[in-house]
Structures are given as structure tokens and as C-alpha cells.
Design an enzyme around this catalytic site. Structure first.
Site, PDB file in Angstrom:
ATOM      1  N   SER A 158       0.831  -1.196   0.000  1.00 12.35           N
ATOM      2  CA  SER A 158       0.000   0.000   0.000  1.00 12.35           C
ATOM      3  C   SER A 158       0.869   1.251   0.000  1.00 12.35           C
ATOM      4  CB  SER A 158      -0.853  -0.038   1.269  1.00 12.35           C
ATOM      5  OG  SER A 158      -1.384   1.225   1.539  1.00 12.35           O
ATOM      6  N   LYS A 216       2.358  -3.405   6.685  1.00 15.37           N
ATOM      7  CA  LYS A 216       2.692  -3.406   5.250  1.00 15.37           C
ATOM      8  C   LYS A 216       4.198  -3.191   5.076  1.00 15.37           C
ATOM      9  CE  LYS A 216      -1.417  -4.192   3.630  1.00 15.37           C
ATOM     10  NZ  LYS A 216      -1.745  -5.527   3.123  1.00 15.37           N
ATOM     11  N   TYR A 260      -1.478  -0.745  11.071  1.00 15.21           N
ATOM     12  CA  TYR A 260      -1.793  -1.302   9.746  1.00 15.21           C
ATOM     13  C   TYR A 260      -0.664  -0.988   8.761  1.00 15.21           C
ATOM     14  CZ  TYR A 260      -3.519  -1.078   4.978  1.00 15.21           C
ATOM     15  OH  TYR A 260      -3.606  -1.197   3.620  1.00 15.21           O
TER      16      TYR A 260
HETATM   17  C1  UD1 Z   1      -5.802   4.305   3.860  1.00 16.15           C
HETATM   18  C2  UD1 Z   1      -4.402   3.980   3.404  1.00 16.15           C
HETATM   19  C3  UD1 Z   1      -4.440   2.885   2.391  1.00 16.15           C
HETATM   20  C4  UD1 Z   1      -5.204   1.710   2.917  1.00 16.15           C
HETATM   21  C5  UD1 Z   1      -6.608   2.133   3.272  1.00 16.15           C
HETATM   22  C6  UD1 Z   1      -7.321   0.967   3.878  1.00 16.15           C
HETATM   23  C7  UD1 Z   1      -2.897   5.879   3.428  1.00 16.15           C
HETATM   24  C8  UD1 Z   1      -2.359   7.049   2.684  1.00 16.15           C
HETATM   25  N1  UD1 Z   1      -3.808   5.157   2.780  1.00 16.15           N
HETATM   26  O1  UD1 Z   1      -6.434   4.932   2.787  1.00 16.15           O
HETATM   27  O2  UD1 Z   1      -3.150   2.501   2.123  1.00 16.15           O
HETATM   28  O3  UD1 Z   1      -5.239   0.691   1.994  1.00 16.15           O
HETATM   29  O4  UD1 Z   1      -6.531   3.171   4.236  1.00 16.15           O
HETATM   30  O5  UD1 Z   1      -8.586   1.316   4.319  1.00 16.15           O
HETATM   31  O6  UD1 Z   1      -2.529   5.586   4.548  1.00 16.15           O
HETATM   32  N2  UD1 Z   1     -12.555  10.590   3.970  1.00 16.15           N
HETATM   33  C9  UD1 Z   1     -13.527  11.499   4.367  1.00 16.15           C
HETATM   34  N3  UD1 Z   1     -14.680  11.001   4.877  1.00 16.15           N
HETATM   35  C10 UD1 Z   1     -14.912   9.659   5.008  1.00 16.15           C
HETATM   36  C11 UD1 Z   1     -13.923   8.749   4.593  1.00 16.15           C
HETATM   37  C12 UD1 Z   1     -12.743   9.268   4.083  1.00 16.15           C
HETATM   38  O7  UD1 Z   1     -13.357  12.701   4.270  1.00 16.15           O
HETATM   39  O8  UD1 Z   1     -16.004   9.281   5.515  1.00 16.15           O
HETATM   40  C13 UD1 Z   1     -11.302  11.107   3.391  1.00 16.15           C
HETATM   41  C14 UD1 Z   1     -10.072  10.748   4.188  1.00 16.15           C
HETATM   42  O9  UD1 Z   1      -9.764  11.726   5.151  1.00 16.15           O
HETATM   43  C15 UD1 Z   1      -9.018  10.687   3.073  1.00 16.15           C
HETATM   44  C16 UD1 Z   1      -9.798  10.227   1.847  1.00 16.15           C
HETATM   45  O10 UD1 Z   1     -11.158  10.508   2.127  1.00 16.15           O
HETATM   46  O11 UD1 Z   1      -8.506  11.951   2.828  1.00 16.15           O
HETATM   47  C17 UD1 Z   1      -9.634   8.746   1.565  1.00 16.15           C
HETATM   48  O12 UD1 Z   1      -9.888   8.034   2.760  1.00 16.15           O
HETATM   49  P1  UD1 Z   1     -10.041   6.449   2.770  1.00 16.15           P
HETATM   50  O13 UD1 Z   1     -10.935   6.026   1.673  1.00 16.15           O
HETATM   51  O14 UD1 Z   1     -10.422   6.045   4.152  1.00 16.15           O
HETATM   52  O15 UD1 Z   1      -8.615   5.904   2.400  1.00 16.15           O
HETATM   53  P2  UD1 Z   1      -7.174   6.294   2.988  1.00 16.15           P
HETATM   54  O16 UD1 Z   1      -7.278   6.639   4.413  1.00 16.15           O
HETATM   55  O17 UD1 Z   1      -6.554   7.263   2.047  1.00 16.15           O
END
Ligand code: UD1
Length: 338
Positions: free
Chosen positions: A126, A155, A151
Site C-alpha cells: 500500500s 505493510k 496497519y
Molecule cells: C488508507 C491507506 C491505504 C489503505 C486504506 C485501507 C494511506 C495514505 N492510505 O487509505 O493505504 O489501503 O486506508 O482502508 O494511509 N474521507 C472522508 N470522509 C470519510 C472517509 C474518508 O473525508 O467518511 C477522506 C479521508 O480523510 C481521506 C480520503 O477521504 O482523505 C480517503 O480516505 P479512505 O478512503 O479512508 O482511504 P485512505 O485513508 O486514504
């Protein structure tokens, strides 16, 4: 036909990759304990490809059972190891669970690969291994910073373990560093179908629009980015699936230059959370109910990939963008029945 063992074959990326493997003439076999997936996904694989895929419902941490499964086959050419726990927040609450599960399962899989003389292993890594990256886009040469969660640490540790074992045993291994996988199969028959509530952005958006959640909370709009929300590199699950098939073929055709290699798999475009919501609204015609909330602990401000290495060596190119991701994820949300 080359037999390929796919751990986590009933899960989101595993099941979509199985479709791609079948379409390229491989014969996948799944091992999945169904802790966060359903065997129904393999029924959908059958509807899409016409091929039945066997799932062995065992836990990879159960070494004797895994030994028994591997003894049922003498001609496995490669292993794609997807199965793992992946909720960042949960890993902070239950670090031992994550270390035990994600590391023991890898060790047991590698033990069997070595015992059975299976020379080709692909691991689901990841972009989380880069930590709070500051030099964007990240290449495979970008240094790994401290992991932001247990987590992420699993990785990083898994990559080091794989590197050492592959060099010592002479096995060929690849770590594929996914950015943010999202979207669904274009048929509308298969998509992300976890047992536990999804926490990732795209399913949260589609579930909110479908009325399964009250609202979508944007985790912070005060970051130093163009609109204040975090930047990620969303990659369509079918592009990711295709990359696994190409990576396996690359290994089987002996095109690799060392025992252990890593590849970034993203599409090289940073998209903010607010832009993702706009893309969803634009392509689906739905109005999303969302609100701005506080920052989520552990979030990386911005990360996106340089995927030149995968393009050059695997001959892989992403075919889809954020609009295709949102369209297919929405279609799946409307169709989802398991
Ligand atoms: C993270 C990890 C990724 C991992 C994944 C597993 C990092 C950079 N990425 O992804 O490697 O495989 O988790 O779950 O560490 N967001 C909102 N509202 C929400 C959900 C998300 O605003 O309800 C935003 C988050 O703050 C982020 C983006 O959307 O900026 C993506 O979030 P998400 O889909 O949870 O993935 P990551 O956290 O990027």
C-alpha cells in the site's frame, strides 16, 4: 493453464483480480476465511466469466490447515496474497490483532511457498508504506517514512520480510503498492461488499447517496491543499486487477531483474475529497448530503503516485479515472444484494 493461489479471493480486490486472471487464461483457486467477505462474490465471478472458482474457507493463521490445502495441489505456479485486515483506525485500537493476523498469515503463506517450491509471489502492499510523504508524486525510490498506524507498519514489515525471504530462498516476489482502490466491475454484478461497515471515502459517498447513511463527513477542510481537503490517488479496481495479472505474467515470463521488486499502482492524479464528491454528483446526477468535520487522526495530507515503473516493466496503463470510478461504484451501490 497456470494455477494461481489467491488469498482473500472472495474480497474486493481479490475477486476482481480473479476475473482478470480468468480472462487471461489463468486458473485461480481462492483461500478466504470470509471474515470480511462473502463467497457470493465467486458466484458473481461465475456469472461474469462462466468459470467456477473453488474457495478453501480456512484462516491463513491456521498453519496446519494451510498445509493441508497446499498439499491438495502440486502444480501451483504463483501466489497472490491479498488477505489481510485493513482498517487503519481499528489497527490503532487493536495493534496486536493486526500484527498477529497480517504478519502470521504472510509467514505461513511463505512457508508453504518455500515447502512446495512455488517461486512466484505477489503481495498487496500500500502507499501507506510511504507515511507522510512530502515529495510528490512518490516513486518507488521515495523513502519509507514512519508508518502512521499499525496497519501501515504491517505493510512495511511485510515488504521487508518478503524481500529477505525471496533473496534467501531464491523466490521471486513483488510488492504492489496500491493507492486508493475504488469502483466496481462494469457489469454491475460485483463490487466492494464488506461484512463490516465500509469506512473508505467512495463507499461512504455512495451509501450516503443511497440513503443508507445520514451524511458523509469530509474529514477536514483546513489542510494546505487547493481546497483544504486531503488529496488521494483513486485507482479503479479493474485497473488494479489488470495490474496483478500483468505482474504475474511478468514473473512467470522471467522478465524481472531481481528477486524482489516493488511497483506503485495509482493513476498519478491527486484528487481532493471535495473534488471526489463533485465528480460523484456530476456523473450520477445525485446531490450528496455532506458536511465538513474535524480532521481524522492518522490521515496523510496528500499522496499520489508516479507509476512509470509499472508502465515500463509491466506494460500496464490505467484506463479509468475518477468519473468511471464513481459511475461504477454508484451502479454497484444500486445493485448490491449481498
Ligand atoms: C488508507 C491507506 C491505504 C489503505 C486504506 C485501507 C494511506 C495514505 N492510505 O487509505 O493505504 O489501503 O486506508 O482502508 O494511509 N474521507 C472522508 N470522509 C470519510 C472517509 C474518508 O473525508 O467518511 C477522506 C479521508 O480523510 C481521506 C480520503 O477521504 O482523505 C480517503 O480516505 P479512505 O478512503 O479512508 O482511504 P485512505 O485513508 O486514504
Amino acid at each position: 493453464m497456470s494455477k494461481v493461489l489467491v488469498t482473500g479471493g472472495c474480497g474486493y480486490i481479490g475477486s476482481h483480480t480473479i476475473i482478470s486472471l480468468i480472462e487471461s487464461g489463468y486458473e485461480p483457486i481462492s483461500i478466504d476465511n470470509l471474515s470480511n467477505s462473502y463467497e457470493e462474490s465467486l458466484e458473481r465471478v461465475f456469472q461474469i466469466t462462466g468459470k467456477k472458482v473453488k474457495n478453501h474457507r480456512i484462516d491463513l493463521c491456521d498453519a496446519p490447515s494451510l498445509h493441508t490445502v497446499f498439499d491438495q495441489y502440486d502444480d501451483i505456479q504463483g501466489i497472490i496474497h491479498f488477505a489481510a485486515l485493513k482498517a487503519v483506525g481499528e489497527s490503532v485500537e487493536k495493534p496486536l490483532l493486526y500484527f498477529r493476523n497480517n504478519l502470521n498469515s504472510l509467514l505461513n503463506v511463505m512457508d508453504q511457498a518455500n515447502r512446495k517450491g512455488i517461486d512466484h509471489v505477489i503481495f498487496s502492499s500500500s502507499c501507506t508504506v510511504y507515511g507522510q510523504a512530502t515529495d510528490l508524486p512518490v516513486t518507488e525510490e521515495t523513502e519509507m517514512k514512519e508508518a502512521e498506524s499499525p496497519y501501515g507498519r504491517t505493510k512495511q514489515l511485510s515488504e521487508y520480510i518478503l524481500k529477505d525471504l525471496s533473496e534467501i530462498w531464491g523466490i521471486n516476489a513483488l510488492s504492489l503498492r496500491y493507492f486508493n482502490p475504488a469502483g466496481a466491475h462494469p457489469s454491475g454484478l460485483l463490487g466492494e461488499a464488506p461484512r463490516v461497515a465500509a469506512l473508505n471515502l467512495v463507499p461512504v459517498i455512495t451509501e450516503t447517496a443511497a440513503g443508507k447513511r445520514d451524511t458523509c463527513v469530509v474529514f477536514g477542510d483546513d489542510y494546505d491543499t487547493r481546497d483544504g481537503s486531503c488529496i488521494r490517488d483513486y485507482i479503479h479496481v479493474m485497473d488494479l486487477a489488470d495490474a496483478h495479472t500483468k505482474a504475474l505474467t511478468y514473473l512467470l515470463q522471467n522478465k524481472h531483474s531481481s528477486n524482489y521488486e516493488v511497483f506503485n499502482l495509482g493513476i498519478g492524479q491527486g484528487v481532493t475529497v471535495l473534488e471526489s464528491i463533485q465528480a460523484f454528483e456530476r456523473v450520477t446526477g445525485q446531490k450528496l448530503k455532506y458536511e465538513i468535520g474535524p480532521r481524522r487522526p492518522g490521515d496523510v495530507v496528500a499522496i499520489y503516485s508516479n507509476y512509470d515503473k509499472a508502465k515500463k516493466h509491466l506494460g500496464w496503463m490505467p484506463r479509468f479515472g475518477i468519473d468511471d470510478i464513481m459511475k461504477s461504484a454508484w451502479q454497484w451501490e444500486l445493485n448490491r444484494d449481498f
